[in-house]
Design an enzyme around this catalytic site. Structure first.
Site, PDB file in Angstrom:
ATOM      1  N   LYS A   7       0.916  -1.163  -0.021  1.00  9.29           N
ATOM      2  CA  LYS A   7       0.069  -0.004  -0.151  1.00  9.29           C
ATOM      3  C   LYS A   7       0.929   1.330  -0.062  1.00  9.29           C
ATOM      4  CE  LYS A   7      -3.188  -2.589  -0.476  1.00  9.29           C
ATOM      5  NZ  LYS A   7      -4.519  -2.972   0.258  1.00  9.29           N
ATOM      6  N   HIS A  23      -6.045   0.581  -6.332  1.00 12.84           N
ATOM      7  CA  HIS A  23      -6.543  -0.467  -5.740  1.00 12.84           C
ATOM      8  C   HIS A  23      -7.178  -1.349  -6.358  1.00 12.84           C
ATOM      9  CE1 HIS A  23      -7.915  -1.790  -1.565  1.00 12.84           C
ATOM     10  NE2 HIS A  23      -7.256  -2.461  -1.580  1.00 12.84           N
ATOM     11  N   SER A  27     -10.991  -2.543   0.647  1.00 12.46           N
ATOM     12  CA  SER A  27     -10.571  -3.367   1.479  1.00 12.46           C
ATOM     13  C   SER A  27     -11.616  -4.327   1.815  1.00 12.46           C
ATOM     14  CB  SER A  27      -9.597  -2.986   2.649  1.00 12.46           C
ATOM     15  OG  SER A  27      -8.631  -2.234   2.267  1.00 12.46           O
ATOM     16  N   ASP A  45      -5.211  -7.308  -6.148  1.00 13.84           N
ATOM     17  CA  ASP A  45      -5.163  -6.139  -5.175  1.00 13.84           C
ATOM     18  C   ASP A  45      -4.685  -4.593  -5.898  1.00 13.84           C
ATOM     19  OD1 ASP A  45      -5.645  -5.226  -2.400  1.00 13.84           O
ATOM     20  OD2 ASP A  45      -3.864  -4.941  -2.182  1.00 13.84           O
TER      21      ASP A  45
HETATM   22  P1  GTP Z   1      -8.464  -6.881   0.573  1.00 10.63           P
HETATM   23  O1  GTP Z   1      -7.553  -7.679   0.348  1.00 10.63           O
HETATM   24  O2  GTP Z   1      -8.701  -6.268   2.017  1.00 10.63           O
HETATM   25  O3  GTP Z   1      -8.124  -5.516  -0.334  1.00 10.63           O
HETATM   26  O4  GTP Z   1      -9.784  -7.380   0.171  1.00 10.63           O
HETATM   27  P2  GTP Z   1     -10.607  -7.976  -0.961  1.00 10.63           P
HETATM   28  O5  GTP Z   1     -11.235  -6.684  -2.012  1.00 10.63           O
HETATM   29  O6  GTP Z   1      -9.776  -8.905  -1.914  1.00 10.63           O
HETATM   30  O7  GTP Z   1     -11.584  -8.945  -0.462  1.00 10.63           O
HETATM   31  P3  GTP Z   1     -11.921 -10.456  -0.647  1.00 10.63           P
HETATM   32  O8  GTP Z   1     -12.279 -10.860  -2.131  1.00 10.63           O
HETATM   33  O9  GTP Z   1     -10.828 -11.063   0.256  1.00 10.63           O
HETATM   34  O10 GTP Z   1     -13.395 -10.539   0.184  1.00 10.63           O
HETATM   35  C1  GTP Z   1     -13.498 -10.113   1.469  1.00 10.63           C
HETATM   36  C2  GTP Z   1     -14.712 -10.808   2.089  1.00 10.63           C
HETATM   37  O11 GTP Z   1     -15.995 -10.580   1.260  1.00 10.63           O
HETATM   38  C3  GTP Z   1     -14.746 -12.112   2.177  1.00 10.63           C
HETATM   39  O12 GTP Z   1     -15.173 -12.580   3.392  1.00 10.63           O
HETATM   40  C4  GTP Z   1     -15.553 -12.889   1.193  1.00 10.63           C
HETATM   41  O13 GTP Z   1     -16.131 -14.056   1.390  1.00 10.63           O
HETATM   42  C5  GTP Z   1     -16.732 -11.631   0.935  1.00 10.63           C
HETATM   43  N1  GTP Z   1     -17.046 -11.459  -0.486  1.00 10.63           N
HETATM   44  C6  GTP Z   1     -16.443 -11.478  -1.764  1.00 10.63           C
HETATM   45  N2  GTP Z   1     -17.061 -11.683  -2.684  1.00 10.63           N
HETATM   46  C7  GTP Z   1     -18.270 -11.629  -2.399  1.00 10.63           C
HETATM   47  C8  GTP Z   1     -19.542 -11.483  -2.946  1.00 10.63           C
HETATM   48  O14 GTP Z   1     -19.577 -11.542  -4.395  1.00 10.63           O
HETATM   49  N3  GTP Z   1     -20.633 -11.724  -2.208  1.00 10.63           N
HETATM   50  C9  GTP Z   1     -20.561 -11.626  -1.016  1.00 10.63           C
HETATM   51  N4  GTP Z   1     -21.768 -11.706  -0.078  1.00 10.63           N
HETATM   52  N5  GTP Z   1     -19.549 -11.784  -0.149  1.00 10.63           N
HETATM   53  C10 GTP Z   1     -18.445 -11.696  -1.017  1.00 10.63           C
HETATM   54  C1  SPV Z   2      -6.289  -4.074   2.252  1.00  9.39           C
HETATM   55  O1  SPV Z   2      -6.453  -3.466   3.469  1.00  9.39           O
HETATM   56  O2  SPV Z   2      -6.780  -3.408   1.278  1.00  9.39           O
HETATM   57  C2  SPV Z   2      -5.395  -5.007   2.050  1.00  9.39           C
HETATM   58  C3  SPV Z   2      -4.591  -5.743   3.244  1.00  9.39           C
HETATM   59  O3  SPV Z   2      -5.255  -5.542   0.709  1.00  9.39           O
HETATM   60  S1  SPV Z   2      -3.135  -4.566   3.747  1.00  9.39           S
HETATM   61  O4  SPV Z   2      -2.074  -5.240   2.974  1.00  9.39           O
HETATM   62  O5  SPV Z   2      -3.044  -4.907   5.220  1.00  9.39           O
HETATM   63  O6  SPV Z   2      -3.715  -3.360   3.228  1.00  9.39           O
HETATM   64 MN    MN Z   3      -6.512  -4.345  -0.507  1.00 16.06          MN
END
Ligand code: GTP
Ligand code: SPV
Ligand code: MN
Length: 630
Positions: free
Chosen positions: A224, A244, A266, A291
């Protein structure tokens, strides 16, 4: 490799100076070798900071448990220290750089006593790619080194590329917990108290100074801090985009593919979308990144994206063989788990892994934990922001071009967030600037990925970049407009969409099944790019015609209609909120184009409410920017 082996005089002096300030027992250069990784892992296990997992269940993998105060990014302690406060803008925390450096230098003085200082040369992006950037992180955390070795390209190869005078982004990091002679961590995750934590970016001098936290984006400084906060500044100055965003490849039944990026805040579904298993026969999704995307115009006039990372730092809870098998397989070996549960037989477990907790576990705090499904107040076994760090190449659906130095040409950009109401499943912008408007108004419920904010409340998170923009967000909006204006061929610009998987019904249940079924939205997006989608014009933008959308059988016609209609009253409230609480913050930095879109949106919503609008026109727009009607 020793400090004296460093051929880059400026790098060597910079390392020596920081070592003189922080006073580590030893300086270790990270050569990127598997042997060095294994030695770090052994030492972490010996110190009690890591637990080696069962070699049969999770080969070559470990579990770390962090301090309960150090479990996510801390936005309140994240600073953009530009010379002028106005350049940090209304959405960032600002401290005068001279003052901040003075305060942090005092904290850094002697902070590595009793520890080793590691020198991590890393590349964000494929080594030698014209889009890639090199950084060097100095840290006293072996956990950080191990994670950086998975998340970025580390080692001698990077030093070779730097040569004797190459440019690197300097990154300081310390956990802020010196050790007395003879003292060891004794299994306690080292970090500093919250008001001593600093995650500081100096945009003018392109420096990163981090202190006091060992977790995720606070400490793995390539992610980040460099690839977003510092890179947004470089991108502004050099005419590209640091975002992002996930990057995916979607292939249709005829074998034709398109690349799509998506910005969601996130823990709002980037990793899941990037790896989804399509539920529509013949359509498939592959992953380029989950990401961060860096996008530049290529010689062909298209916007090309690279994934600057080499691994996934993914949210564990909710990841199951049903929701995201590809992520589970990626994290099945050579993986670092942080703050998940531990089973008796040395495997990991978390909420939403897809099966019940087997017997008595150890929770993320290190305490015995037995699942009690009756007890709705039971504390989770895994922290909601617990994570896996897994190499990208282990992902079964990684696209073959994921490391192509030229990047992949982007057809569509999605924006989205967690919105329990108002925002429909998908709509498309009318043109680039309208898409920039949609990005600028994104709102989302706050998730556990940030420590110091109230989880569940909706906040504006423009372009999913609220915590990640290294300069004035109003100027960042203008930069997006300028990218469109300066495009070598405007017809080749990506189409822009706004999506929402998280709409809830009156009982609080998700109305859209999400996950694999999001392929249905990607199919419509693909068709929009081809100019073959069935569309309707609405006051908010272009939406799918109900009869032209591939509905999952378990979703009722009624629900589908709600998901794909404009909630005029909800949107009027949205407009009011943007007008009162969001746009005014940016003052003269708000591009006039965006204010104009807000006015137009308000007028068309009011006309629709008064019944003055023309009835929605089927197929009013072919869905691309060519102006052709279908
Ligand atoms: P960061 O790594 O923090 O940037 O997160 P991210 O945007 O990659 O999110 P990620 O795909 O890890 O999903 C985060 C949460 O959202 C998880 O608990 C998933 O199960 C939930 N999630 C992801 N896609 C969906 C969807 O299409 N529907 C629902 N209801 N939940 C979802
Ligand atoms: C986010 O928070 O968007 C992440 C996890 O992908 S961290 O690397 O902690 O920022
Ligand atoms: Mn992220």
């Amino acid at each position: 490799m020793k400090l004296s082996d460093l051929k880059h005089a400026k790098l060597k002096k910079w390392v020596e100076d920081f070592a003189a300030l922080t006073q580590p027992d030893e300086v270790v250069i990270c050569d990127g070798s598997p042997a060095q990784y294994d030695a770090l892992e052994d030492a972490a296990v010996k110190d009690g900071l890591a637990i080696r997992l069962n070699e049969e269940k999770k080969p070559h993998s470990v579990l770390f448990r962090s301090d309960p105060s150090d479990v996510a990014r801390v936005e309140k302690r994240t600073f953009i220290a530009s010379k002028k406060e106005e350049d940090a803008g209304p959405t960032n925390n600002w401290i005068d750089p001279t003052e901040l450096k003075k305060e942090m230098t005092d904290l850094y003085r002697g902070c590595m006593k009793g520890r080793k200082m590691y020198v991590i040369p890393f590349s964000m992006g494929p080594l030698g790619s014209p889009i890639a950037k090199i950084g060097v992180e100095l840290t006293d955390s072996a956990y950080v080194v191990m994670n950086m070795m998975i998340m970025t390209r580390v080692g001698v190869k990077v030093l070779d590329l730097l040569g004797t005078d190459g440019y690197f982004v300097p990154c300081y990091h310390s956990v802020g917990k010196p050790l007395a002679p003879g003292e060891s961590d004794h299994g306690v995750w080292p970090c500093a108290p919250i008001d001593h934590k600093f995650i500081s970016q100096f945009p003018e001098t392109r420096e990163i100074w981090s202190y006091g936290s060992g977790y995720g984006g606070n400490a793995l400084l390539g992610k980040k801090c460099l690839a977003l906060r510092i890179a947004t500044v470089l991108a502004r100055d050099e005419g590209w985009l640091a975002e992002h965003m996930l990057i995916l490849k979607v292939t249709n039944p005829e074998g034709r593919c398109r690349y799509v990026t998506g910005a969601f805040p996130s823990a709002c579904g980037k990793t899941n979308l990037a790896m989804l298993k399509s539920t529509i026969p013949g359509w498939s999704i592959e992953t380029v990144g989950d990401d961060i995307a860096w996008m530049k115009f290529g010689p062909d006039g298209y916007l090309h994206a690279i994934n600057p990372e080499a691994g996934f730092f993914g949210v564990a809870p909710g990841t199951s063989m049903k929701s995201n098998p590809n992520a589970l397989i990626a994290a099945s070996k050579n993986t670092i788990f942080t703050n998940v549960g531990l089973t008796k037989d040395g495997d990991v477990w978390w909420e939403g892994i897809g099966y019940d907790a087997p017997g008595e576990l150890i929770d993320w705090n290190g305490n015995p934990w037995t699942q009690n499904k009756e007890d709705k107040t039971q504390k989770p076994c895994a922290h909601p922001n617990s994570r896996f760090t897994a190499p990208a190449y282990q992902c079964p659906c990684i696209a073959k071009e994921w490391e192509d130095p030229a990047g992949v040409p982007i057809s569509a950009i999605l924006f989205g967030g967690r919105r329990p109401n108002t925002i429909p499943l998908v709509h498309m912008s009318r043109d680039w600037n309208h898409g920039v408007f949609l990005g600028s108004i994104v709102g989302s419920e706050i998730t556990a990925a940030t420590l110091d904010q109230k989880v569940g409340t909706v906040r504006r998170d423009p372009f999913a970049m609220l915590p990640f923009c290294g300069y004035n967000m109003g100027d960042y909006f203008q930069h997006w407009i300028d990218i469109g204006k300066n495009a070598p061929d405007p017809k080749k610009l990506p189409r822009i969409f706004y999506v929402n998987w998280f709409r809830k019904d009156k009982d609080g249940h998700f109305m859209w099944p999400g996950y694999g079924d999001n392929s249905r939205v990607l199919k419509w997006v693909f068709q929009c790019c081809d100019g073959t989608a069935k569309t309707v014009d609405t006051p908010i933008g272009i939406m799918p015609a109900l009869d032209g959308f591939d509905k999952p059988s378990e979703v009722s016609d009624e629900t589908m209609k709600t998901l794909l209609s404009v909630d005029v009253d909800g949107w009027l409230k949205e407009v009011e909120d943007i007008k009162t609480n969001h746009y005014p913050k940016f003052g003269k930095h708000l591009p006039k184009e965006l204010a104009a879109f807000l006015d137009t949106l308000e007028k068309s919503l009011k006309a629709e409410k008064a019944g003055e609008a023309e009835p929605a026109k089927k197929g009013g727009h072919c869905g691309c920017h060519c102006g052709k009607k279908n």
